[in-house]
Design a protein around this motif. Structure first.
Motif, PDB file in Angstrom:
ATOM      1  N   TYR A  23       0.851  -1.215   0.095  1.00  0.00           N
ATOM      2  CA  TYR A  23       0.071  -0.004   0.032  1.00  0.00           C
ATOM      3  C   TYR A  23       0.773   1.305   0.044  1.00  0.00           C
ATOM      4  CZ  TYR A  23      -4.345  -2.354   1.090  1.00  0.00           C
ATOM      5  OH  TYR A  23      -5.798  -2.966   1.102  1.00  0.00           O
ATOM      6  N   TYR A  24       0.388   2.396  -0.732  1.00  0.00           N
ATOM      7  CA  TYR A  24       1.070   3.439  -0.840  1.00  0.00           C
ATOM      8  C   TYR A  24       0.105   4.629  -0.594  1.00  0.00           C
ATOM      9  CZ  TYR A  24       4.999   1.081  -2.701  1.00  0.00           C
ATOM     10  OH  TYR A  24       5.969   0.107  -2.915  1.00  0.00           O
ATOM     11  N   ALA A  40      -9.962  12.908  -4.348  1.00  0.00           N
ATOM     12  CA  ALA A  40      -9.246  12.674  -3.252  1.00  0.00           C
ATOM     13  C   ALA A  40      -7.586  13.257  -3.538  1.00  0.00           C
ATOM     14  CB  ALA A  40      -8.913  11.250  -2.767  1.00  0.00           C
ATOM     15  N   ASP A  41      -7.205  14.104  -2.796  1.00  0.00           N
ATOM     16  CA  ASP A  41      -5.803  14.817  -2.615  1.00  0.00           C
ATOM     17  C   ASP A  41      -4.892  13.716  -2.346  1.00  0.00           C
ATOM     18  OD1 ASP A  41      -6.841  16.973  -3.322  1.00  0.00           O
ATOM     19  OD2 ASP A  41      -7.121  17.869  -1.456  1.00  0.00           O
ATOM     20  N   ALA A  42      -5.023  12.747  -1.318  1.00  0.00           N
ATOM     21  CA  ALA A  42      -3.964  12.022  -0.631  1.00  0.00           C
ATOM     22  C   ALA A  42      -4.909  10.382  -0.957  1.00  0.00           C
ATOM     23  CB  ALA A  42      -3.888  12.017   0.342  1.00  0.00           C
ATOM     24  N   SER A  43      -4.994   9.987  -2.373  1.00  0.00           N
ATOM     25  CA  SER A  43      -5.465   8.636  -2.470  1.00  0.00           C
ATOM     26  C   SER A  43      -4.517   7.780  -2.273  1.00  0.00           C
ATOM     27  CB  SER A  43      -5.835   8.431  -4.037  1.00  0.00           C
ATOM     28  OG  SER A  43      -4.844   8.794  -4.714  1.00  0.00           O
ATOM     29  N   VAL A  44      -5.094   6.574  -2.095  1.00  0.00           N
ATOM     30  CA  VAL A  44      -4.176   5.281  -1.848  1.00  0.00           C
ATOM     31  C   VAL A  44      -4.058   4.181  -3.006  1.00  0.00           C
ATOM     32  CG1 VAL A  44      -4.216   3.120  -0.316  1.00  0.00           C
ATOM     33  CG2 VAL A  44      -5.027   5.351   0.651  1.00  0.00           C
ATOM     34  N   ILE A  45      -3.087   3.630  -2.930  1.00  0.00           N
ATOM     35  CA  ILE A  45      -2.511   2.773  -4.024  1.00  0.00           C
ATOM     36  C   ILE A  45      -2.271   1.174  -3.507  1.00  0.00           C
ATOM     37  CG2 ILE A  45      -0.992   2.278  -5.999  1.00  0.00           C
ATOM     38  CD1 ILE A  45      -0.119   5.373  -5.729  1.00  0.00           C
TER      39      ILE A  45
END
Length: 197
Positions: free
Chosen positions: A58-59, A82-87
């Motif tokens: 996860y990032y 989302a400004d800080a989405s998750v990968i």
């Protein structure tokens, strides 16, 4: 490092009711089985590692990233940013069973948020759980999947995607990639010649 992907999709949505303590504004049958169209756009910029294992990582996407997914169902428009989405990069058994890259509005968009994923063969999306290696292969485009939750409508919607279009700018054609490589080689040759003189 930056990775960009964008495009549009269409399909049929399958809705279920969220377990929230108020009545739904519309019956679930209003949404379930309805046609849906939408768009997606993502820029991955300087992702920061959060947690991982042997075959997943996860990032959190960095500042300057873009995450936008929209859905149009009947008279309703849903948009998620989302400004800080998750990968999430998933590479089970070292990619032997394929790999997927999933992009989320947050770690668990359970009641409000969106998810879209790209799924392809080993090596077709990334290398070694490294987000800086994210790419699309024009000759083997990935499968696209998406879902969202909306607390106001009290619904979770999974989309059965039947068509997806990736924007050309996000997917370099093989000829374009070849020309870029030739250009890089020429620049390197000229630099080497200049260094000798």
């Amino acid at each position: 490092m930056a990775f960009h992907v964008s495009g549009s999709f269409s399909g049929i949505e399958h809705a279920s009711e969220l377990p929230l303590p108020f009545p739904a504004p519309r019956p679930i049958g209003f949404y379930d089985g309805a046609p849906v169209t939408g768009t997606f756009s993502l820029d991955v910029v300087n992702p920061t590692f959060q947690v991982g294992g042997v075959d997943y990582a996860y990032y959190v996407n960095g500042p300057g990233s873009i995450y936008l997914v929209t859905y149009d169902i009947k008279d309703q428009h849903f948009a998620y940013t989302a400004d800080a989405s998750v990968i999430l990069l998933d590479n089970p058994a070292g990619g032997a069973g394929g790999q997927s890259a999933t992009f989320l509005t947050d770690f668990i968009p359970k009641y409000q948020g969106a998810i879209f994923s790209l799924t392809g063969a080993s090596g077709s999306l990334f290398t070694g759980l490294d987000p800086s290696s994210l790419h699309l292969d024009a000759s083997a485009l990935p499968e696209f999947g998406t879902a969202f939750a909306n607390a106001a409508e009290k619904i979770w919607v999974g989309v059965e995607v039947n068509a997806v279009h990736f924007d050309a700018a996000a997917v370099p054609e093989p000829a374009t990639v070849a020309m870029m490589l030739v250009g890089c080689l020429l620049v390197a040759c000229f630099a080497r010649l200049r260094a000798r003189h």
